[in-house]
Enzyme design. Structure first.
Site, short mmCIF file in Angstrom:
data_model
loop_
_atom_site.label_atom_id
_atom_site.label_comp_id
_atom_site.label_asym_id
_atom_site.label_seq_id
_atom_site.Cartn_x
_atom_site.Cartn_y
_atom_site.Cartn_z
N GLN A 99 72.23 1.15 57.91
CA GLN A 99 73.19 2.26 57.96
C GLN A 99 74.45 1.79 58.68
O GLN A 99 74.39 1.30 59.81
CB GLN A 99 72.60 3.45 58.72
CG GLN A 99 73.55 4.65 58.71
CD GLN A 99 73.05 5.80 59.55
OE1 GLN A 99 73.02 5.72 60.79
NE2 GLN A 99 72.63 6.87 58.91
N ALA A 166 77.43 11.77 58.15
CA ALA A 166 76.68 12.89 58.74
C ALA A 166 77.12 13.15 60.18
O ALA A 166 77.93 12.40 60.73
CB ALA A 166 75.18 12.56 58.72
N HIS A 167 76.54 14.20 60.75
CA HIS A 167 76.54 14.44 62.20
C HIS A 167 77.93 14.53 62.82
O HIS A 167 78.08 14.36 64.00
CB HIS A 167 75.70 13.36 62.91
CG HIS A 167 74.30 13.25 62.38
ND1 HIS A 167 73.66 12.07 62.17
CD2 HIS A 167 73.40 14.20 62.02
CE1 HIS A 167 72.44 12.28 61.69
NE2 HIS A 167 72.26 13.57 61.59
N TYR A 169 80.29 12.43 62.69
CA TYR A 169 80.85 11.16 63.15
C TYR A 169 82.13 10.88 62.36
O TYR A 169 82.61 11.76 61.64
CB TYR A 169 79.81 10.03 62.99
CG TYR A 169 78.62 10.18 63.92
CD1 TYR A 169 78.80 10.29 65.29
CD2 TYR A 169 77.32 10.21 63.43
CE1 TYR A 169 77.72 10.44 66.15
CE2 TYR A 169 76.23 10.36 64.28
CZ TYR A 169 76.44 10.48 65.65
OH TYR A 169 75.37 10.63 66.49
N ARG A 212 74.59 9.27 53.87
CA ARG A 212 73.90 10.33 54.62
C ARG A 212 74.90 11.43 54.97
O ARG A 212 76.04 11.17 55.34
CB ARG A 212 73.33 9.73 55.91
CG ARG A 212 72.31 10.64 56.54
CD ARG A 212 71.40 9.91 57.50
NE ARG A 212 70.08 10.52 57.40
CZ ARG A 212 69.23 10.67 58.41
NH1 ARG A 212 69.55 10.22 59.60
NH2 ARG A 212 68.08 11.25 58.23
C1 LIG Z 1 65.34 7.60 68.42
C2 LIG Z 1 66.13 8.15 67.27
C3 LIG Z 1 67.35 7.58 66.94
C4 LIG Z 1 68.07 8.05 65.83
N1 LIG Z 1 69.21 7.37 65.43
C5 LIG Z 1 69.80 7.70 64.24
C6 LIG Z 1 70.80 6.88 63.66
O1 LIG Z 1 71.09 5.79 64.15
N2 LIG Z 1 71.40 7.31 62.52
C7 LIG Z 1 71.04 8.48 61.91
O2 LIG Z 1 71.61 8.82 60.87
N3 LIG Z 1 70.05 9.24 62.41
C8 LIG Z 1 69.40 8.87 63.53
N4 LIG Z 1 68.32 9.59 63.99
C9 LIG Z 1 67.87 10.76 63.21
C10 LIG Z 1 66.74 10.36 62.25
O3 LIG Z 1 67.18 9.49 61.24
C11 LIG Z 1 66.13 11.61 61.58
O4 LIG Z 1 67.10 12.22 60.78
C12 LIG Z 1 65.62 12.58 62.61
O5 LIG Z 1 64.74 11.93 63.50
C13 LIG Z 1 64.90 13.77 61.97
O6 LIG Z 1 63.87 13.33 61.14
P1 LIG Z 1 62.31 13.34 61.57
O7 LIG Z 1 61.99 14.76 61.87
O8 LIG Z 1 61.60 12.79 60.37
O9 LIG Z 1 62.21 12.48 62.77
C14 LIG Z 1 67.59 9.15 65.09
C15 LIG Z 1 66.37 9.73 65.45
C16 LIG Z 1 65.64 9.24 66.51
C17 LIG Z 1 64.31 9.86 66.84
#
Ligand SMILES: Cc1cc2nc3c(=O)[nH]c(=O)nc-3n(C[C@H](O)[C@H](O)[C@H](O)COP(=O)(O)O)c2cc1C
Length: 611
Positions: A99, A166-167, A169, A212
């Site tokens: 990503q 996303a998010h 950013y 994303r």
């Molecule tokens: C430790 C951690 C770091 C994350 N870092 C990113 C990231 O670098 N980029 C991103 O798009 N989402 C990031 N996320 C979000 C996850 O990709 C995911 O969307 C989120 O955990 C919800 O999905 P889940 O319920 O299956 O965990 C992160 C999640 C966690 C737990």
């Protein structure tokens, strides 16, 4: 679960199944390249059967390093790092993407921070970053940075690239009229997104390309429309907004956010490209049904795979009962925010793939584990899995200790239920004999003592633990005196408010629940305010219902209360060590801490006691 395990084409790349480990920061990164732990971590998820792994948010430019542990996608040495990951992951049939991200004004790092940059100079309310507006040349340089990163990923043999739009950013900041106040050609918010997509395609034409976006963003429809027009290979649907307290909760939503939270948001994005839907997908059967109903084409099960890398393989082999289910406790993301390596409270092997191997017994022995909280359960499971004969004795009538108590409140209910369900299955699979309501210990070759904790000053009145056990005070008006650490005071306040009490929650810390991860804490605050709980910050109990300001101790306030509930921290419970056999202690009886330490120490104690 045929649908979950059927292949899926994402443009030029075919996934062997529909289970995805979406991008997540591991903090297993040194000098902005993957460490050996990083490689081993992802190898374990590939070996366990994930169809696609998207490596974590990787900076496209030095100004976009979110923390000192962010991968630098623009560094020449990243190629070797990617190659090592690819060599470990791809032989398992798992596809590997990275990503690419720039956070723009969102900065997670502590000092020294790079200057924050954004389409326009609008401060960010969550990270309190105060960016300057990018010049046109700098924007061009960032687009070129994405392209350079794509080239390096292609050189290393990755299967594809994911862009984060996303998010909120950087890419999404361009599309937000409140954050993009420009008057030049970049005032057209879609121009940056489209420019980046085209530059990346041109730089890595053979690779898959997905994007994303946050499905709950007001910008999501426009982003998806632009992406479909550009012919991207998939849409990855996440939730959340990094810029606000409540929005950030959606990025890694903890319970009580509902299971499969993304499912109700996917329908508007059925626009052609396959959708990878992510957020609180925990259960493989629920995931399979979402695909069957046309709600998504693939599913991110990210925390589920952080917890159990073998989830796909176990599900496929019909060993669903052996899956360690994600509880949603968010210890994983708490590690990211603390800048420490990725860990899981339910599985101590996560992030320790190189150092904590499978349980192994040289010679079968008898172990007694004293205490049926998380530390004792973990010790019993570890020793049982190693082939030892294990008896777990618990003096009360149920397992779980504090995690079972927390189950009485909305903030802890699901974590508790899932942890206990995992425990029941793991103890059964490990062949552990559980004796409840038992004080006597059987004869054994060794013992693990995991006798937990009790409330500090618990003999001085009603405690939060009493409330969580179902004991409610008489009278209408209740003061909860909370030291501001663990969540028990917050839980008690919620339970009391739900029982119709008028609650004042006096918190003797700078912020509420300082040991509670921020996403869970934000939801606690939302519920407490909505329940009408009066929150009084920075006040500790002086005597009776009189409170003292922790910063200006001469300032006191007297609360009109019929009862006081104490949540003043915990102290260990110790028992006499049995003599003549090896003994180890684990968890809160050593000093009360969180679930994560309890499970880790229980596991390690069981390995050490026969060493
Ligand atoms: C430790 C951690 C770091 C994350 N870092 C990113 C990231 O670098 N980029 C991103 O798009 N989402 C990031 N996320 C979000 C996850 O990709 C995911 O969307 C989120 O955990 C919800 O999905 P889940 O319920 O299956 O965990 C992160 C999640 C966690 C737990």
């Amino acid at each position: 679960m045929e649908r979950l395990f059927s292949p899926l084409a994402l443009g030029p790349v075919e996934l062997p199944n529909r289970i995805v480990s979406t991008a997540h920061q591991t903090t297993l990164v040194h000098e902005h390249v993957p460490t050996d732990d990083f490689v081993a971590y992802h190898e374990a998820r590939a070996r366990g059967g994930a169809g696609l792994i998207v490596l974590e948010a990787t900076a496209v430019h030095p100004s976009g390093l979110l923390t000192s542990h962010t991968l630098g996608g623009y560094l020449p040495e990243i190629v070797d790092g990617y190659r090592r990951v690819a060599a470990a992951v791809q032989p398992h049939g798992t596809r590997l993407y990275v990503q690419l991200l720039h956070g723009g004004r969102e900065q997670i790092a502590g000092p020294p921070r790079p200057p924050a940059i954004a389409p326009s100079a609008v401060p960010s309310p969550r990270f309190r970053a105060e960016p300057r507006a990018l010049t046109g040349d700098e924007i061009e340089e960032l687009v070129a940075g994405y392209a350079r990163c794509a080239e390096l990923a292609a050189e290393a043999g990755l299967d594809g690239i994911e862009l984060s739009a996303a998010h909120r950013y950087l890419i999404e900041q361009f599309l937000d009229p409140e954050l993009n106040l420009r008057e030049d050609e970049w005032a057209d918010g879609g121009r940056f997104l489209v420019g980046v997509v085209r530059a990346v395609r041109a730089a890595a034409p053979g690779l898959g390309l997905g994007v994303r976006l946050s499905a709950d963003s007001p910008r999501a429809g426009r982003i998806a429309e632009l992406l479909v027009a550009e012919g991207v290979d998939y849409l990855s649907l996440a939730l959340g907004d990094s810029a606000t307290y409540l929005g950030s909760v959606g990025i890694v939503p903890p319970p009580p956010v509902e299971e499969a939270a993304i499912a109700s948001r996917t329908e508007p994005f059925a626009l052609g490209p396959p959708r990878i839907a992510t957020s609180r997908m925990i259960d493989v059967e629920v995931a399979d049904r979402l695909i069957a109903s046309g709600g998504a084409e693939a599913l991110g099960m990210t925390r589920a795979l952080i917890t159990d890398p073998e989830l796909p393989a176990k599900a496929r082999a019909g060993r669903v009962r052996e899956i360690i289910g994600c509880t949603g406790c968010n210890a994983c993301i708490a590690h990211y925010h603390a800048g420490t390596p990725l860990r899981c409270a339910s599985n101590p092997r996560t992030g320790r793939e190189l150092t904590l191997g499978a349980p192994e017994a040289a010679e079968k022995k008898r172990l007694v584990v004293v205490g049926g909280g998380p530390a004792g359960i973990a010790a019993a499971v570890e020793a049982g899995r190693a082939g030892h004969e294990v008896v777990l004795v618990e003096h009360s009538d149920r397992l779980g200790g504090q995690i079972a108590l927390a189950g009485a409140a909305p903030g802890g209910a699901e974590v508790s239920r899932r942890f206990l369900a995992n425990a029941e299955r793991q103890l059964e699979v490990a062949g552990v004999e559980v004796r409840l309501d038992t004080e006597a210990w059987p004869e054994a070759d060794a013992a693990v003592l995991a006798t937990g904790a009790r409330p500090y000053r618990g003999d001085e009145g009603l405690t939060a633990w009493d409330v969580l056990s179902g004991v409610l005070p008489d009278g209408e008006r209740v003061l909860v005196a909370d030291w501001g650490g663990d969540p028990s005071g917050l839980d008690a306040a919620e339970v009391l408010a739900a029982a119709g009490k008028q609650v004042t929650l006096a918190v003797a810390s700078v912020a509420v629940g300082e040991l509670v991860h921020q996403y869970r804490r934000n939801l606690y605050l939302q519920r407490l305010y909505r329940a009408g709980v009066r929150i009084l910050h920075h006040h500790e109990l002086a005597s009776g219902p009189v409170l003292r300001n922790v910063f200006a101790s001469e300032l006191t306030v007297s609360i009109e209360a019929d009862a006081v509930v104490l949540a003043l921290g915990r102290v260990p419970v110790t028992v006499e060590r049995p003599s003549g056999i090896p003994v180890e202690r684990a968890g809160d009886c050593l000093s009360p801490r969180s679930l994560e330490e309890a499970v880790l120490e229980g596991t390690l104690a069981a390995r050490r006691v026969f060493a």
